[in-house]
Every structure is written in structure tokens, then in C-alpha cells.
Design a protein around this motif. Structure first.
Motif, PDB file in Angstrom:
ATOM      1  N   MET A   1      35.874  45.195  44.723  1.00 42.18           N
ATOM      2  CA  MET A   1      36.558  44.884  43.491  1.00 42.18           C
ATOM      3  C   MET A   1      37.751  43.956  43.739  1.00 42.18           C
ATOM      4  N   LYS A   2      38.504  44.203  44.801  1.00 39.21           N
ATOM      5  CA  LYS A   2      39.635  43.351  45.142  1.00 39.21           C
ATOM      6  C   LYS A   2      39.193  41.947  45.496  1.00 39.21           C
ATOM      7  N   ARG A   3      38.056  41.866  46.116  1.00 39.67           N
ATOM      8  CA  ARG A   3      37.527  40.562  46.523  1.00 39.67           C
ATOM      9  C   ARG A   3      37.190  39.709  45.299  1.00 39.67           C
ATOM     10  N   ASN A   4      36.656  40.301  44.238  1.00 35.08           N
ATOM     11  CA  ASN A   4      36.335  39.569  43.002  1.00 35.08           C
ATOM     12  C   ASN A   4      37.599  39.009  42.358  1.00 35.08           C
ATOM     13  N   LYS A   5      38.693  39.798  42.369  1.00 33.85           N
ATOM     14  CA  LYS A   5      39.957  39.334  41.800  1.00 33.85           C
ATOM     15  C   LYS A   5      40.486  38.134  42.575  1.00 33.85           C
ATOM     16  N   ILE A   6      40.352  38.167  43.882  1.00 33.94           N
ATOM     17  CA  ILE A   6      40.804  37.052  44.713  1.00 33.94           C
ATOM     18  C   ILE A   6      40.003  35.798  44.394  1.00 33.94           C
ATOM     19  N   TYR A   7      38.678  35.941  44.225  1.00 33.74           N
ATOM     20  CA  TYR A   7      37.836  34.789  43.892  1.00 33.74           C
ATOM     21  C   TYR A   7      38.194  34.226  42.509  1.00 33.74           C
ATOM     22  N   ILE A   8      38.457  35.099  41.557  1.00 39.00           N
ATOM     23  CA  ILE A   8      38.816  34.653  40.205  1.00 39.00           C
ATOM     24  C   ILE A   8      40.159  33.911  40.236  1.00 39.00           C
ATOM     25  N   ILE A   9      41.136  34.466  40.940  1.00 42.29           N
ATOM     26  CA  ILE A   9      42.443  33.818  41.053  1.00 42.29           C
ATOM     27  C   ILE A   9      42.304  32.470  41.750  1.00 42.29           C
ATOM     28  N   LEU A  10      41.529  32.419  42.807  1.00 44.36           N
ATOM     29  CA  LEU A  10      41.300  31.170  43.528  1.00 44.36           C
ATOM     30  C   LEU A  10      40.623  30.137  42.632  1.00 44.36           C
ATOM     31  N   LEU A  11      39.651  30.560  41.838  1.00 47.31           N
ATOM     32  CA  LEU A  11      38.966  29.659  40.917  1.00 47.31           C
ATOM     33  C   LEU A  11      39.941  29.109  39.864  1.00 47.31           C
ATOM     34  N   VAL A  12      40.808  29.978  39.321  1.00 45.73           N
ATOM     35  CA  VAL A  12      41.782  29.553  38.314  1.00 45.73           C
ATOM     36  C   VAL A  12      42.763  28.546  38.920  1.00 45.73           C
ATOM     37  N   VAL A  13      43.215  28.790  40.142  1.00 48.87           N
ATOM     38  CA  VAL A  13      44.147  27.872  40.803  1.00 48.87           C
ATOM     39  C   VAL A  13      43.487  26.515  41.048  1.00 48.87           C
ATOM     40  N   ILE A  14      42.248  26.512  41.487  1.00 46.10           N
ATOM     41  CA  ILE A  14      41.529  25.251  41.734  1.00 46.10           C
ATOM     42  C   ILE A  14      41.337  24.476  40.436  1.00 46.10           C
ATOM     43  N   LEU A  15      40.937  25.173  39.363  1.00 45.60           N
ATOM     44  CA  LEU A  15      40.754  24.498  38.070  1.00 45.60           C
ATOM     45  C   LEU A  15      42.080  23.947  37.539  1.00 45.60           C
ATOM     46  N   ALA A  16      43.170  24.712  37.674  1.00 50.86           N
ATOM     47  CA  ALA A  16      44.477  24.244  37.217  1.00 50.86           C
ATOM     48  C   ALA A  16      44.911  23.015  38.009  1.00 50.86           C
ATOM     49  N   ALA A  17      44.686  23.022  39.308  1.00 49.90           N
ATOM     50  CA  ALA A  17      45.045  21.866  40.138  1.00 49.90           C
ATOM     51  C   ALA A  17      44.216  20.650  39.747  1.00 49.90           C
ATOM     52  N   TYR A  18      42.932  20.829  39.495  1.00 53.82           N
ATOM     53  CA  TYR A  18      42.051  19.725  39.118  1.00 53.82           C
ATOM     54  C   TYR A  18      42.501  19.095  37.792  1.00 53.82           C
TER      55      TYR A  18
END
Length: 129
Positions: A1-18
């Protein structure tokens, strides 16, 4: 479950940077190739700013405009129309003073102190003799 949150946060950061990068580094507008949003006589344009500068700025700011007016002052890189419209040119000026011209440019604002309307990326569209 913690791993999914990390992936979601990472995805949001990448999209925001893009999207942030694309917003900051947009392509420059080619005003000379754009269709004018407004075509107006210089004296009417000046009157709108004198009567209500806030409304005129809201209407014209960052818009492509063609202005018909008389050259009252000039340098190599700028032309002033009807003593109150300062046009910053893309190419050096070769036009004689006291000539009626049509200039196309982008309105970048009104200078209350100098009582001048500022346009940049201006190009000559027509010389009326």
C-alpha cells in the motif's frame, strides 16, 4: 500500500514538472504572422486609453493590433504614432517622418507617467502617402 502512494506521488511530481516546464518555456508568438484582433485609427485608440485606461488595457493587452496613424517621432528601432503610441520595431526603420502608416504589433500596456501606449514586435503593414 505504501508503495502505491509513492508511485502516485512520483507520477504527480513528474506531471507537474512537465506542465510547468511547458508553461514557462512556451514558443514565442510571431505577431507579424497573426491575424489582427483589432484594426483601429490611432486617434480613436488613444482616446479609449485617455477616457478609461483600465477598460482599454483589459480589452487590448497582449492582443495583436493594426493601428493607422501619422509618424511623429522615430529612431532606428522605434516609431511613435500620433505622439502617444510607441511602437518597438522588429526591423530597422527606413520610413520618413510625417508619413501615414499602418503598424501591426502587440499591445503591452499603457504608461501613465509618459501617457504613451506601448506596442512591441511591430511591423509596417502599409504606407499611405
Amino acid at each position: 500500500m505504501k508503495r502505491n502512494k509513492i508511485y502516485i506521488i512520483l507520477l504527480v511530481v513528474i506531471l507537474a514538472a512537465y506542465f510547468g516546464y511547458n508553461y514557462i518555456y512556451q514558443e514565442h508568438r510571431d505577431i507579424s504572422a497573426e491575424t489582427a484582433d483589432y484594426t483601429i485609427n490611432a486617434s480613436d485608440f488613444i482616446a479609449e486609453f485617455i477616457n478609461d485606461s483600465e477598460t482599454a488595457q483589459t480589452k487590448y493587452l497582449n492582443k495583436t493590433i493594426v493601428i493607422h496613424g501619422d509618424i511623429t517621432a522615430q529612431t532606428d528601432n522605434s516609431i511613435t504614432l500620433n505622439t502617444s503610441i510607441f511602437c518597438s520595431l522588429l526591423e530597422p526603420n527606413t520610413i520618413s517622418q510625417d508619413t501615414i502608416v499602418s503598424m501591426k504589433g502587440r499591445c503591452i500596456g499603457y504608461d501613465d507617467l509618459l501617457e504613451e501606449i506601448k506596442l512591441d514586435q511591430c511591423t509596417l503593414t502599409k504606407i499611405n502617402q
